[in-house]
Design an enzyme around this catalytic site. Structure first.
Site, PDB file in Angstrom:
ATOM      1  N   VAL A  85      14.270  -4.952  -2.662  1.00  0.00           N
ATOM      2  CA  VAL A  85      13.958  -4.551  -4.035  1.00  0.00           C
ATOM      3  C   VAL A  85      14.955  -5.280  -4.944  1.00  0.00           C
ATOM      4  O   VAL A  85      15.811  -6.001  -4.466  1.00  0.00           O
ATOM      5  CB  VAL A  85      14.049  -3.020  -4.231  1.00  0.00           C
ATOM      6  CG1 VAL A  85      12.824  -2.324  -3.723  1.00  0.00           C
ATOM      7  CG2 VAL A  85      15.311  -2.470  -3.593  1.00  0.00           C
TER       8      VAL A  85
ATOM      9  N   LYS B  27      10.258 -10.174 -19.226  1.00  0.00           N
ATOM     10  CA  LYS B  27      10.646  -8.786 -19.527  1.00  0.00           C
ATOM     11  C   LYS B  27      11.346  -8.771 -20.885  1.00  0.00           C
ATOM     12  O   LYS B  27      12.399  -9.381 -21.055  1.00  0.00           O
ATOM     13  CB  LYS B  27      11.574  -8.279 -18.421  1.00  0.00           C
ATOM     14  CG  LYS B  27      12.135  -6.892 -18.694  1.00  0.00           C
ATOM     15  CD  LYS B  27      13.002  -6.398 -17.555  1.00  0.00           C
ATOM     16  CE  LYS B  27      13.694  -5.097 -17.925  1.00  0.00           C
ATOM     17  NZ  LYS B  27      14.710  -4.698 -16.936  1.00  0.00           N
TER      18      LYS B  27
HETATM   19  C1  LIG Z   1      15.803   1.342  -5.076  1.00  0.00           C
HETATM   20  C2  LIG Z   1      16.493   0.137  -5.605  1.00  0.00           C
HETATM   21  C3  LIG Z   1      15.939  -0.567  -6.669  1.00  0.00           C
HETATM   22  C4  LIG Z   1      16.608  -1.675  -7.194  1.00  0.00           C
HETATM   23  N1  LIG Z   1      16.094  -2.320  -8.287  1.00  0.00           N
HETATM   24  C5  LIG Z   1      16.823  -3.298  -8.882  1.00  0.00           C
HETATM   25  C6  LIG Z   1      16.356  -3.954 -10.052  1.00  0.00           C
HETATM   26  O1  LIG Z   1      15.264  -3.716 -10.552  1.00  0.00           O
HETATM   27  N2  LIG Z   1      17.151  -4.898 -10.600  1.00  0.00           N
HETATM   28  C7  LIG Z   1      18.359  -5.244 -10.070  1.00  0.00           C
HETATM   29  O2  LIG Z   1      19.072  -6.068 -10.643  1.00  0.00           O
HETATM   30  N3  LIG Z   1      18.776  -4.676  -8.918  1.00  0.00           N
HETATM   31  C8  LIG Z   1      18.056  -3.720  -8.325  1.00  0.00           C
HETATM   32  N4  LIG Z   1      18.503  -3.151  -7.171  1.00  0.00           N
HETATM   33  C9  LIG Z   1      19.681  -3.688  -6.525  1.00  0.00           C
HETATM   34  C10 LIG Z   1      19.320  -4.962  -5.789  1.00  0.00           C
HETATM   35  O3  LIG Z   1      18.273  -4.727  -4.889  1.00  0.00           O
HETATM   36  C11 LIG Z   1      20.542  -5.463  -5.014  1.00  0.00           C
HETATM   37  O4  LIG Z   1      21.654  -5.453  -5.852  1.00  0.00           O
HETATM   38  C12 LIG Z   1      20.309  -6.880  -4.596  1.00  0.00           C
HETATM   39  O5  LIG Z   1      19.123  -6.985  -3.898  1.00  0.00           O
HETATM   40  C13 LIG Z   1      21.447  -7.383  -3.754  1.00  0.00           C
HETATM   41  O6  LIG Z   1      21.422  -6.813  -2.488  1.00  0.00           O
HETATM   42  P1  LIG Z   1      22.427  -7.389  -1.431  1.00  0.00           P
HETATM   43  O7  LIG Z   1      22.195  -8.850  -1.279  1.00  0.00           O
HETATM   44  O8  LIG Z   1      23.784  -6.938  -1.808  1.00  0.00           O
HETATM   45  O9  LIG Z   1      22.033  -6.604  -0.108  1.00  0.00           O
HETATM   46  P2  LIG Z   1      20.805  -6.805   0.914  1.00  0.00           P
HETATM   47  O10 LIG Z   1      19.571  -7.272   0.238  1.00  0.00           O
HETATM   48  O11 LIG Z   1      20.736  -5.548   1.697  1.00  0.00           O
HETATM   49  O12 LIG Z   1      21.277  -7.987   1.860  1.00  0.00           O
HETATM   50  C14 LIG Z   1      22.240  -7.776   2.864  1.00  0.00           C
HETATM   51  C15 LIG Z   1      22.292  -8.986   3.758  1.00  0.00           C
HETATM   52  O13 LIG Z   1      23.314  -8.792   4.718  1.00  0.00           O
HETATM   53  C16 LIG Z   1      22.798  -9.075   5.993  1.00  0.00           C
HETATM   54  N5  LIG Z   1      23.537  -8.283   6.991  1.00  0.00           N
HETATM   55  C17 LIG Z   1      23.881  -6.971   6.952  1.00  0.00           C
HETATM   56  N6  LIG Z   1      24.552  -6.620   8.052  1.00  0.00           N
HETATM   57  C18 LIG Z   1      24.659  -7.741   8.804  1.00  0.00           C
HETATM   58  C19 LIG Z   1      25.217  -8.044  10.067  1.00  0.00           C
HETATM   59  N7  LIG Z   1      25.830  -7.105  10.815  1.00  0.00           N
HETATM   60  N8  LIG Z   1      25.114  -9.297  10.522  1.00  0.00           N
HETATM   61  C20 LIG Z   1      24.511 -10.281   9.804  1.00  0.00           C
HETATM   62  N9  LIG Z   1      23.953 -10.056   8.613  1.00  0.00           N
HETATM   63  C21 LIG Z   1      24.016  -8.807   8.125  1.00  0.00           C
HETATM   64  C22 LIG Z   1      21.321  -8.710   5.917  1.00  0.00           C
HETATM   65  O14 LIG Z   1      20.571  -9.330   6.917  1.00  0.00           O
HETATM   66  C23 LIG Z   1      21.018  -9.264   4.526  1.00  0.00           C
HETATM   67  O15 LIG Z   1      20.787 -10.642   4.614  1.00  0.00           O
HETATM   68  C24 LIG Z   1      17.831  -2.083  -6.616  1.00  0.00           C
HETATM   69  C25 LIG Z   1      18.354  -1.411  -5.516  1.00  0.00           C
HETATM   70  C26 LIG Z   1      17.702  -0.310  -5.013  1.00  0.00           C
HETATM   71  C27 LIG Z   1      18.299   0.412  -3.844  1.00  0.00           C
END
Ligand SMILES: Cc1cc2nc3c(=O)[nH]c(=O)nc-3n(C[C@H](O)[C@H](O)[C@H](O)COP(=O)(O)OP(=O)(O)OC[C@H]3O[C@@H](n4cnc5c(N)ncnc54)[C@H](O)[C@@H]3O)c2cc1C
Length: 502
Positions: A48, A79
């Site tokens: 998301v 947007k």
């Molecule tokens: C319900 C919801 C709605 C949202 N809506 C919005 C929105 O509209 N606008 C906005 O700006 N943000 C939004 N966000 C936030 C947004 O989704 C995140 O900030 C953004 O996607 C970044 O996520 P991330 O990359 O930190 O984590 P993730 O997408 O979870 O990526 C984590 C990465 O780490 C890797 N990983 C984890 N553990 C390991 C391991 N042990 N070994 C190897 N790899 C590993 C995974 O494979 C993945 O590649 C929302 C969040 C939520 C929960």
């Protein structure tokens, strides 16, 4: 480079945070430091994060990404703001526009005169003085013009897009600029015995990835900063009750709206995010006040269009790591913290973290002064955004459920309390220099949720030569008449950046 220069940066995680970081570091460091990104297809990403705020345009521009190419490849739409429904009271709606309301009066901000007119009995909602709303409410879009005298120069816009496609788009960008992608699951994290700095990641197939600086983008797991370095979490769950979401995709709405919808219900709210070929939907709720089954069924009953995916439950904690940078590890993205998606601020926090890291770029030693500066400014940024989000819950007339009764009566942060007290006197708002949400954003939410000051700003009583009512009327008419003649949002997208499926 001096002898303490970084040689090899490891990014753990390949969601939006990982690939945004990899792309920007590749662009800024221009091959002078090796960068490796480790991600696990088995674990996947949160999937998301599809609504953004205007500074993302600057992030993409710094990478040299052409807007239309990006929108076409990421199923993007425009947007202009967020329509809040049922927030101040059930049945009411208002618009939080991007950018500014109409023109200032002789260097005195427009809102002061608007508030004076409101307190004198005018009841035109403030959104009518926003070019963004005048366009959005008619499903129109053209980019703001460059003429500072024009009422169509001060608004702003951001994007909705497919988060998975954005990550892949940035992955292509980063790997074309020498970032090495490694697929694999991190099984353990090794530290140097003498200082506790992270030394290497060990993957579950035995491969070892060594580096001298580590960026934790592992999402809510926070494998490096949280699990390995043991940095604790500041929990804001008492201010922001929601801890769960159910998300699902549906077919595209017949009308491609250039805004996000946020529809409050008795224990949270639902988002609706229009992309060119589908709609993103989600129900954000508090598990204390709504069960998973009820949340899922409410979402399924209220979406429009055909379901394209099964509902998916996501749990989260609201708050942030007590430090964002410790030793030779910085957490960026969900591993650093999370503020619920009401104002679409998470990708922005990622962008800010990356730029802050670039400007305080460390040597292999990692000076404590840099770490302290990074942590203090990041924390302030989280707190300022938290206050703005808490405002939406607290400033409400709703008391139709235990959830809203709690929100209305809950203790709020002192910083928000002070801001509200100042506003309630004369409509002044104290906004810090680098604060993300400016006066016009605060005003949109305050007035949208029926919070008015007791009196108009004293300056508006002194400027008696201005005919405020007539000027406001002329502005509103001009905005409405002009918006009606401009290009439709869908037409704009079809002309400039129609989705290209790969
Ligand atoms: C319900 C919801 C709605 C949202 N809506 C919005 C929105 O509209 N606008 C906005 O700006 N943000 C939004 N966000 C936030 C947004 O989704 C995140 O900030 C953004 O996607 C970044 O996520 P991330 O990359 O930190 O984590 P993730 O997408 O979870 O990526 C984590 C990465 O780490 C890797 N990983 C984890 N553990 C390991 C391991 N042990 N070994 C190897 N790899 C590993 C995974 O494979 C993945 O590649 C929302 C969040 C939520 C929960």
């Amino acid at each position: 480079m001096n002898s303490a220069a970084l040689q090899h940066i490891i990014i753990a995680g390949g969601g939006s945070a990982g690939w945004m970081t990899a792309a920007m570091l590749a662009s800024q460091l221009q091959g002078n430091v090796r960068i490796t990104l480790v991600e696990s297809d088995d674990i996947g990403t949160i999937g998301v994060g599809e609504a953004t705020i205007p500074p993302i345009k600057r992030f993409n521009a710094m990478l040299g990404i052409a807007e239309n190419d990006f929108l076409a490849r990421c199923n993007g739409s425009i947007k202009l703001g967020i329509q809040f429904e049922n927030w101040g009271a059930v049945g009411e709606r208002y618009f939080h526009q991007f950018g500014r309301f109409a023109a200032d009066f002789d260097y005195i901000p427009f809102p002061y005169f608007y508030l004076k007119a409101r307190l004198d009995g005018m009841n035109t909602p403030i959104e009518q003085f926003s070019a963004a709303w005048q366009l959005a409410s008619r499903n129109k879009f053209v980019p703001p013009n460059n003429d500072p005298r024009s009422l169509f120069s001060g608004y702003d816009y951001a994007y909705h897009f497919d988060a998975g496609r954005y990550a892949r788009f940035l992955r292509d960008y980063a790997t074309a600029r020498s970032v090495v992608r490694t697929e694999g699951k991190i099984a353990s994290v090794q530290q140097h015995a003498h200082n506790g700095f992270i030394s290497q990641l060990v993957l579950d197939d035995g491969r070892v990835i060594s580096g001298d600086f580590f960026i934790d983008c592992t999402g809510l797991r926070s494998v490096l900063l949280g699990q390995t370095l043991g940095v604790g979490f500041t929990d804001w769950g008492d201010y922001l009750l929601n801890d769960s979401a159910v998300a699902m995709q549906t077919s595209a709405d017949p009308t491609l709206r250039p805004y996000t919808r946020s529809i409050a219900h008795h224990a949270g709210w639902q988002w609706r995010i229009p992309l060119q070929t589908r709609t993103g939907n989600g129900n954000v709720f508090s598990s204390r006040f709504m069960s998973d089954d009820e949340a899922t069924s409410l979402l399924q009953r209220s979406v429009e269009g055909k379901a394209l995916t099964e509902p998916r439950l996501i749990r989260f904690n609201t708050g942030h790591r007590k430090q964002f940078w410790q030793k030779n590890c910085v957490a960026i993205g969900l591993s650093a913290g999370f503020l619920e998606p009401l104002e679409s601020t998470s990708l922005h926090l990622i962008q800010r973290a990356i730029m802050r890291l670039v400007s305080l770029f460390p040597s292999a030693v990692c000076a404590q002064e840099d770490i302290d500066e990074y942590n203090a400014t990041t924390q302030l940024e989280y707190e300022q955004i938290r206050d703005f989000i808490v405002l939406h819950y607290h400033a409400t007339a709703r008391d139709d459920s235990p959830y809203w009764q709690y929100c209305k009566q809950m203790a709020i942060p002192d910083s928000l309390q002070q801001k509200l007290a100042l506003f309630k006197r004369h409509g002044h708002l104290r906004i810090e220099d680098k604060e993300l949400f400016k006066q016009d954003s605060w005003l949109a939410v305050l007035l949208g949720q029926n919070i008015l000051p007791a009196a108009a700003a004293p300056i508006t009583h002194v400027k008696t030569e201005l005919d405020i009512g007539r000027t406001l009327q002329a502005m509103q008419r001009h905005l409405a008449d002009t918006a009606a003649t401009l290009t439709g949002h869908e037409q704009y997208l079809m002309q400039h950046c129609r989705f290209i499926a790969d």
